[in-house]
Scaffold this motif. Structure first.
Motif, PDB file in Angstrom:
ATOM      1  N   ALA A  63       0.794  -1.130   0.023  1.00  0.00           N
ATOM      2  CA  ALA A  63       0.071   0.044   0.146  1.00  0.00           C
ATOM      3  C   ALA A  63       0.918   1.314  -0.083  1.00  0.00           C
ATOM      4  O   ALA A  63       0.634   2.314  -0.846  1.00  0.00           O
ATOM      5  N   GLY A  64       2.058   1.292   0.553  1.00  0.00           N
ATOM      6  CA  GLY A  64       3.005   2.271   0.765  1.00  0.00           C
ATOM      7  C   GLY A  64       3.375   2.762  -0.778  1.00  0.00           C
ATOM      8  O   GLY A  64       3.734   3.632  -0.916  1.00  0.00           O
ATOM      9  N   PHE A  65       3.752   1.456  -1.340  1.00  0.00           N
ATOM     10  CA  PHE A  65       4.349   1.722  -2.600  1.00  0.00           C
ATOM     11  C   PHE A  65       3.351   2.321  -3.435  1.00  0.00           C
ATOM     12  O   PHE A  65       3.557   3.119  -4.582  1.00  0.00           O
ATOM     13  N   GLY A  66       2.128   1.884  -3.224  1.00  0.00           N
ATOM     14  CA  GLY A  66       0.809   2.405  -4.236  1.00  0.00           C
ATOM     15  C   GLY A  66       0.925   3.808  -3.937  1.00  0.00           C
ATOM     16  O   GLY A  66       0.563   4.699  -4.791  1.00  0.00           O
ATOM     17  N   VAL A  67       1.036   4.337  -2.670  1.00  0.00           N
ATOM     18  CA  VAL A  67       0.824   5.686  -2.284  1.00  0.00           C
ATOM     19  C   VAL A  67       1.894   6.484  -2.854  1.00  0.00           C
ATOM     20  O   VAL A  67       1.823   7.650  -3.616  1.00  0.00           O
ATOM     21  N   LEU A  68       3.194   5.848  -2.887  1.00  0.00           N
ATOM     22  CA  LEU A  68       4.259   6.515  -3.652  1.00  0.00           C
ATOM     23  C   LEU A  68       4.112   6.700  -5.145  1.00  0.00           C
ATOM     24  O   LEU A  68       4.556   7.688  -5.797  1.00  0.00           O
ATOM     25  N   ALA A  69       3.675   5.789  -5.706  1.00  0.00           N
ATOM     26  CA  ALA A  69       3.044   5.734  -7.231  1.00  0.00           C
ATOM     27  C   ALA A  69       2.224   7.129  -7.294  1.00  0.00           C
ATOM     28  O   ALA A  69       2.419   7.541  -8.385  1.00  0.00           O
ATOM     29  N   ALA A  70       1.071   7.070  -6.804  1.00  0.00           N
ATOM     30  CA  ALA A  70       0.255   7.940  -6.870  1.00  0.00           C
ATOM     31  C   ALA A  70       0.983   9.625  -6.637  1.00  0.00           C
ATOM     32  O   ALA A  70       0.502  10.303  -7.518  1.00  0.00           O
ATOM     33  N   ALA A  71       1.638   9.541  -5.719  1.00  0.00           N
ATOM     34  CA  ALA A  71       2.322  10.808  -5.568  1.00  0.00           C
ATOM     35  C   ALA A  71       3.309  11.104  -6.760  1.00  0.00           C
ATOM     36  O   ALA A  71       3.319  12.457  -7.217  1.00  0.00           O
ATOM     37  N   TRP A  72       3.844  10.185  -7.293  1.00  0.00           N
ATOM     38  CA  TRP A  72       4.892  10.402  -8.398  1.00  0.00           C
ATOM     39  C   TRP A  72       4.087  10.740  -9.638  1.00  0.00           C
ATOM     40  O   TRP A  72       4.218  11.683 -10.476  1.00  0.00           O
ATOM     41  N   LEU A  73       2.759  10.137  -9.813  1.00  0.00           N
ATOM     42  CA  LEU A  73       1.863  10.480 -10.945  1.00  0.00           C
ATOM     43  C   LEU A  73       1.209  11.877 -10.845  1.00  0.00           C
ATOM     44  O   LEU A  73       1.064  12.633 -11.712  1.00  0.00           O
ATOM     45  N   LEU A  74       1.261  12.310  -9.592  1.00  0.00           N
ATOM     46  CA  LEU A  74       0.782  13.748  -9.361  1.00  0.00           C
ATOM     47  C   LEU A  74       1.608  14.627  -9.731  1.00  0.00           C
ATOM     48  O   LEU A  74       1.379  15.839 -10.420  1.00  0.00           O
ATOM     49  N   PHE A  75       2.940  14.367  -9.404  1.00  0.00           N
ATOM     50  CA  PHE A  75       4.106  15.352  -9.736  1.00  0.00           C
ATOM     51  C   PHE A  75       4.251  15.258 -11.134  1.00  0.00           C
ATOM     52  O   PHE A  75       4.638  16.386 -11.689  1.00  0.00           O
ATOM     53  N   ALA A  76       4.175  14.223 -11.929  1.00  0.00           N
ATOM     54  CA  ALA A  76       4.439  14.236 -13.327  1.00  0.00           C
ATOM     55  C   ALA A  76       3.293  15.000 -13.891  1.00  0.00           C
ATOM     56  O   ALA A  76       3.624  15.584 -15.013  1.00  0.00           O
ATOM     57  N   GLY A  77       2.104  14.690 -13.504  1.00  0.00           N
ATOM     58  CA  GLY A  77       0.866  15.247 -14.237  1.00  0.00           C
ATOM     59  C   GLY A  77       0.820  17.032 -13.985  1.00  0.00           C
ATOM     60  O   GLY A  77       0.670  17.552 -15.001  1.00  0.00           O
ATOM     61  N   THR A  78       1.169  17.382 -13.077  1.00  0.00           N
ATOM     62  CA  THR A  78       1.321  18.884 -12.672  1.00  0.00           C
ATOM     63  C   THR A  78       2.172  19.479 -13.347  1.00  0.00           C
ATOM     64  O   THR A  78       2.113  20.335 -13.986  1.00  0.00           O
ATOM     65  N   ARG A  79       3.322  18.799 -13.774  1.00  0.00           N
ATOM     66  CA  ARG A  79       4.345  19.185 -14.582  1.00  0.00           C
ATOM     67  C   ARG A  79       4.049  19.156 -16.050  1.00  0.00           C
ATOM     68  O   ARG A  79       4.571  20.029 -16.759  1.00  0.00           O
ATOM     69  N   ALA A  80       3.516  18.358 -16.510  1.00  0.00           N
ATOM     70  CA  ALA A  80       3.169  18.347 -17.850  1.00  0.00           C
ATOM     71  C   ALA A  80       2.219  19.469 -17.895  1.00  0.00           C
ATOM     72  O   ALA A  80       1.962  20.036 -19.179  1.00  0.00           O
ATOM     73  N   VAL A  81       1.162  19.455 -17.161  1.00  0.00           N
ATOM     74  CA  VAL A  81       0.346  21.021 -17.318  1.00  0.00           C
ATOM     75  C   VAL A  81       0.750  21.990 -17.466  1.00  0.00           C
ATOM     76  O   VAL A  81       0.733  22.940 -18.061  1.00  0.00           O
ATOM     77  N   GLU A  82       1.914  22.289 -16.515  1.00  0.00           N
ATOM     78  CA  GLU A  82       2.762  23.489 -16.391  1.00  0.00           C
ATOM     79  C   GLU A  82       3.476  23.814 -17.914  1.00  0.00           C
ATOM     80  O   GLU A  82       3.595  24.857 -18.112  1.00  0.00           O
ATOM     81  N   ARG A  83       3.895  22.737 -18.243  1.00  0.00           N
ATOM     82  CA  ARG A  83       4.772  22.874 -19.557  1.00  0.00           C
ATOM     83  C   ARG A  83       3.805  23.198 -20.781  1.00  0.00           C
ATOM     84  O   ARG A  83       3.989  23.962 -21.540  1.00  0.00           O
ATOM     85  N   ARG A  84       2.440  22.835 -20.773  1.00  0.00           N
ATOM     86  CA  ARG A  84       1.642  22.912 -21.719  1.00  0.00           C
ATOM     87  C   ARG A  84       1.114  24.639 -21.684  1.00  0.00           C
ATOM     88  O   ARG A  84       1.031  25.142 -22.648  1.00  0.00           O
ATOM     89  N   ARG A  85       1.006  25.074 -20.397  1.00  0.00           N
ATOM     90  CA  ARG A  85       0.589  26.206 -20.210  1.00  0.00           C
ATOM     91  C   ARG A  85       1.547  27.413 -20.327  1.00  0.00           C
ATOM     92  O   ARG A  85       1.355  28.491 -20.914  1.00  0.00           O
ATOM     93  N   ALA A  86       2.760  26.976 -20.183  1.00  0.00           N
ATOM     94  CA  ALA A  86       3.474  27.921 -20.428  1.00  0.00           C
ATOM     95  C   ALA A  86       4.160  28.117 -22.012  1.00  0.00           C
ATOM     96  O   ALA A  86       4.685  29.210 -22.221  1.00  0.00           O
TER      97      ALA A  86
END
Length: 149
Positions: A63-86
């Motif tokens: 479950a901890g590995f799953g939480v870490l994976a979800a956090a990584w996906l959130l970081f990657a997703g927000t970075r992709a959105v920032e790049r598109r907006r910029a």
């Protein structure tokens, strides 16, 4: 218990292969095989294998590995959105090169433009460079006055 037994069997098999290799007079390869064969036993003796076995079979760890994976996906997703907006890379570079205060050097220019003396006095020509030598220092004088010098 099973992990320790498997590691011990792997080490015993590796040491047996090292003995056969040494019998064939390939001592350097035999020593290397013996070193690799002793690593699993060393891991069992230090308790690393038991810790790994407990972690691999623990639902809380997964479950901890799953939480870490979800956090990584959130970081990657927000970075992709920032790049598109910029915008594109060229637009970001152009925005980075813009002056912070573009009108900051306006007082140093003195507010007057140099008079052009016809089409031959285009910027960069010899007649515009040597027309008035005192005018070349007006910018410097304005900067010095601005700083109280």
């Amino acid at each position: 218990m099973i992990a320790e037994t498997v590691c011990s069997a792997v080490s015993a098999a590796g040491l047996g292969i090292a003995v056969v290799t040494a019998y064939r007079r390939r001592f350097l390869a035999a020593a290397r095989l013996a070193a690799y064969s002793l690593v699993p036993v060393g891991l069992v003796m230090t308790g690393v294998v038991g810790w790994l076995a407990d972690t691999a079979l623990s639902p809380v760890a997964w479950a901890g590995f799953g939480v870490l994976a979800a956090a990584w996906l959130l970081f990657a997703g927000t970075r992709a959105v920032e790049r598109r907006r910029a915008g594109t890379g060229a637009e970001r570079k152009a925005a980075g090169r813009d002056a912070v205060a573009p009108a900051a050097s306006a007082p140093s220019l003195g507010g007057k433009a140099r008079p052009a003396t016809g089409p031959a006095a285009a910027p960069g020509t010899a007649s515009s460079r040597g027309a008035e030598p005192s005018e070349d220092f007006s910018d410097i004088e304005a900067i010095l006055k601005k700083h109280g010098i």
